[in-house]
Design a protein around this motif. Structure first.
Motif, PDB file in Angstrom:
ATOM      1  N   MET A  55       0.849  -1.178   0.000  1.00 44.57           N
ATOM      2  CA  MET A  55       0.000   0.000   0.000  1.00 44.57           C
ATOM      3  C   MET A  55       0.888   1.232   0.000  1.00 44.57           C
ATOM      4  O   MET A  55       2.005   1.205   0.524  1.00 44.57           O
ATOM      5  N   TYR A  56       0.369   2.315  -0.586  1.00 44.83           N
ATOM      6  CA  TYR A  56       1.176   3.510  -0.808  1.00 44.83           C
ATOM      7  C   TYR A  56       0.358   4.765  -0.502  1.00 44.83           C
ATOM      8  O   TYR A  56      -0.851   4.780  -0.705  1.00 44.83           O
ATOM      9  N   TRP A  57       1.055   5.801  -0.082  1.00 44.61           N
ATOM     10  CA  TRP A  57       0.480   7.138  -0.008  1.00 44.61           C
ATOM     11  C   TRP A  57       1.282   8.072  -0.905  1.00 44.61           C
ATOM     12  O   TRP A  57       2.514   8.155  -0.794  1.00 44.61           O
ATOM     13  N   TYR A  58       0.556   8.742  -1.813  1.00 46.88           N
ATOM     14  CA  TYR A  58       1.136   9.740  -2.693  1.00 46.88           C
ATOM     15  C   TYR A  58       0.441  11.073  -2.439  1.00 46.88           C
ATOM     16  O   TYR A  58      -0.707  11.121  -2.027  1.00 46.88           O
ATOM     17  N   ARG A  59       1.149  12.146  -2.763  1.00 47.97           N
ATOM     18  CA  ARG A  59       0.508  13.447  -2.837  1.00 47.97           C
ATOM     19  C   ARG A  59       0.642  13.956  -4.265  1.00 47.97           C
ATOM     20  O   ARG A  59       1.644  13.695  -4.956  1.00 47.97           O
ATOM     21  N   GLN A  60      -0.394  14.665  -4.704  1.00 57.15           N
ATOM     22  CA  GLN A  60      -0.402  15.208  -6.059  1.00 57.15           C
ATOM     23  C   GLN A  60      -0.476  16.715  -6.003  1.00 57.15           C
ATOM     24  O   GLN A  60      -1.401  17.273  -5.401  1.00 57.15           O
ATOM     25  N   ASP A  61       0.480  17.358  -6.623  1.00 60.37           N
ATOM     26  CA  ASP A  61       0.548  18.809  -6.674  1.00 60.37           C
ATOM     27  C   ASP A  61       0.827  19.255  -8.099  1.00 60.37           C
ATOM     28  O   ASP A  61       1.609  18.606  -8.808  1.00 60.37           O
ATOM     29  N   PRO A  62       0.222  20.361  -8.515  1.00 54.89           N
ATOM     30  CA  PRO A  62       0.459  20.855  -9.885  1.00 54.89           C
ATOM     31  C   PRO A  62       1.950  21.042 -10.148  1.00 54.89           C
ATOM     32  O   PRO A  62       2.671  21.625  -9.341  1.00 54.89           O
ATOM     33  N   GLY A  63       2.386  20.547 -11.292  1.00 56.85           N
ATOM     34  CA  GLY A  63       3.784  20.699 -11.670  1.00 56.85           C
ATOM     35  C   GLY A  63       4.724  19.675 -11.073  1.00 56.85           C
ATOM     36  O   GLY A  63       5.905  19.637 -11.430  1.00 56.85           O
ATOM     37  N   LEU A 119       5.757  10.032  -3.897  1.00 57.34           N
ATOM     38  CA  LEU A 119       5.544   9.016  -2.881  1.00 57.34           C
ATOM     39  C   LEU A 119       5.907   9.564  -1.500  1.00 57.34           C
ATOM     40  O   LEU A 119       7.007  10.082  -1.293  1.00 57.34           O
ATOM     41  N   ILE A 120       4.981   9.399  -0.549  1.00 60.55           N
ATOM     42  CA  ILE A 120       5.211   9.872   0.810  1.00 60.55           C
ATOM     43  C   ILE A 120       5.767   8.736   1.662  1.00 60.55           C
ATOM     44  O   ILE A 120       6.848   8.818   2.235  1.00 60.55           O
ATOM     45  N   HIS A 121       4.971   7.678   1.780  1.00 65.35           N
ATOM     46  CA  HIS A 121       5.359   6.463   2.498  1.00 65.35           C
ATOM     47  C   HIS A 121       4.714   5.273   1.808  1.00 65.35           C
ATOM     48  O   HIS A 121       3.715   5.434   1.105  1.00 65.35           O
ATOM     49  N   TYR A 122       5.272   4.112   2.067  1.00 65.94           N
ATOM     50  CA  TYR A 122       4.623   2.916   1.579  1.00 65.94           C
ATOM     51  C   TYR A 122       4.766   1.796   2.606  1.00 65.94           C
ATOM     52  O   TYR A 122       5.556   1.902   3.549  1.00 65.94           O
ATOM     53  N   SER A 123       3.968   0.763   2.398  1.00 69.90           N
ATOM     54  CA  SER A 123       3.979  -0.369   3.322  1.00 69.90           C
ATOM     55  C   SER A 123       4.029  -1.667   2.533  1.00 69.90           C
ATOM     56  O   SER A 123       3.355  -1.801   1.505  1.00 69.90           O
ATOM     57  N   TYR A 124       4.815  -2.606   3.044  1.00 73.89           N
ATOM     58  CA  TYR A 124       4.911  -3.912   2.397  1.00 73.89           C
ATOM     59  C   TYR A 124       4.415  -5.034   3.308  1.00 73.89           C
ATOM     60  O   TYR A 124       4.728  -6.210   3.091  1.00 73.89           O
ATOM     61  N   GLY A 125       3.662  -4.648   4.323  1.00 71.35           N
ATOM     62  CA  GLY A 125       3.052  -5.626   5.208  1.00 71.35           C
ATOM     63  C   GLY A 125       2.654  -4.963   6.510  1.00 71.35           C
ATOM     64  O   GLY A 125       2.983  -3.790   6.755  1.00 71.35           O
ATOM     65  N   VAL A 126       1.964  -5.721   7.343  1.00 72.83           N
ATOM     66  CA  VAL A 126       1.560  -5.182   8.643  1.00 72.83           C
ATOM     67  C   VAL A 126       2.799  -4.778   9.427  1.00 72.83           C
ATOM     68  O   VAL A 126       3.746  -5.549   9.567  1.00 72.83           O
ATOM     69  N   LYS A 127       2.792  -3.539   9.875  1.00 78.22           N
ATOM     70  CA  LYS A 127       3.874  -2.923  10.649  1.00 78.22           C
ATOM     71  C   LYS A 127       5.171  -2.780   9.872  1.00 78.22           C
ATOM     72  O   LYS A 127       6.208  -2.434  10.458  1.00 78.22           O
ATOM     73  N   ASP A 128       5.145  -3.020   8.576  1.00 78.46           N
ATOM     74  CA  ASP A 128       6.327  -2.838   7.727  1.00 78.46           C
ATOM     75  C   ASP A 128       6.100  -1.648   6.820  1.00 78.46           C
ATOM     76  O   ASP A 128       5.308  -1.717   5.877  1.00 78.46           O
ATOM     77  N   THR A 129       6.806  -0.556   7.117  1.00 72.86           N
ATOM     78  CA  THR A 129       6.642   0.644   6.316  1.00 72.86           C
ATOM     79  C   THR A 129       8.001   1.239   5.994  1.00 72.86           C
ATOM     80  O   THR A 129       9.001   0.934   6.648  1.00 72.86           O
ATOM     81  N   ASP A 130       8.014   2.106   4.981  1.00 78.18           N
ATOM     82  CA  ASP A 130       9.265   2.759   4.620  1.00 78.18           C
ATOM     83  C   ASP A 130       8.954   4.121   4.029  1.00 78.18           C
ATOM     84  O   ASP A 130       7.828   4.388   3.590  1.00 78.18           O
ATOM     85  N   LYS A 131       9.963   4.977   4.023  1.00 83.64           N
ATOM     86  CA  LYS A 131       9.780   6.340   3.553  1.00 83.64           C
ATOM     87  C   LYS A 131       9.860   6.418   2.045  1.00 83.64           C
ATOM     88  O   LYS A 131      10.609   5.680   1.394  1.00 83.64           O
TER      89      LYS A 131
END
Lengths: 114, 110
Positions: free
Chosen positions: B32-40, B45-57
């Motif tokens: 799962m991933y979190w992105y932000r979208q801004d003009p230009g 990518l903000i952060h992502y996860s590759y499993g429960v309690k497994d996340t990375d910047k």
């Protein structure tokens, strides 16, 4: 880190004109490539993808893209655009072995005029 | 429809307040991933996860934290919102190597 360049920021075409949007990426290893489309006010939707094999890939709505490895390019094409193709188009690359993350280009805003 | 629900869809908040955005999926996908979208800037990518309690910047993680205590939920928290975090936030999941996106959350920090 890899980067993705989309050279055309805004494109205006008349209906029935042909479309080609450029996309170049910087990574020299094995990549997966994608084009996404975002219609006004909506989320991104997958247009087409390249994983391996035939470098000419066909997607939905008559779009196609060609992967040219020597040029690090994955340009999007459509022979005849329609007014309904007005949208923003994003190229994206995923480096294999790089954590399953997509890196996006800055997008190309396409406006198709009647 | 990849079964992704983001909440809230719209939010206005004041500078300095904490904000949590939720992404919920129905099909137990690992990534799962979190992105932000801004003009230009396209999507970043903000952060992502590759499993429960497994996340990375990701590339723009400063000022954000995430948590994933269950497979189906991926939370994005702005600890102290700033005007520069006004954006549209998209959650995504990976299915067979392809990313599928939620409907987005429009966040305005005033």
């Amino acid at each position: 880190a890899q980067s993705v360049s989309q050279h055309n920021h805004h494109v205006i075409l008349s209906e029935a004109a042909s479309l080609e949007l450029g996309c170049n990426y910087s990574y020299g290893g094995t990549v997966n490539l994608f084009w996404y489309v975002q219609y006004p006010g909506q989320h991104l939707q997958l247009l087409l993808k390249y994983f391996s094999g035939d470098p000419l890939v066909k997607g939905i709505k008559g779009f196609e893209a060609e992967f040219i490895k020597s040029k690090f390019s994955f340009n999007l094409r459509k022979p005849s655009v329609q007014w309904s193709d007005t949208a923003e188009y994003f190229c994206a690359v995923k480096v294999l072995g790089g954590g399953n993350k997509l890196t996006f280009g800055t997008g190309t805003q396409l406006k198709v005029e009647l | 429809d990849a079964g992704i629900t983001q909440s809230p869809r719209h939010k206005v908040t004041e500078t300095g307040t904490p904000v949590t955005l939720r992404c919920h999926q129905t099909e137990n996908h690992r990534y799962m991933y979190w992105y932000r979208q801004d003009p230009g800037h396209g999507l970043r990518l903000i952060h992502y996860s590759y499993g429960v309690k497994d996340t990375d910047k990701g590339e723009v993680s400063d000022g954000y934290s995430v948590s994933r205590s269950k497979t189906e939920d991926f939370l994005l928290t702005l600890e102290s919102a700033t005007s520069s975090q006004t954006s549209v936030y998209f959650c995504a999941i990976s299915i067979e190597g392809m990313a599928f996106f939620g409907q987005g959350t429009r966040l305005t920090v005033v």
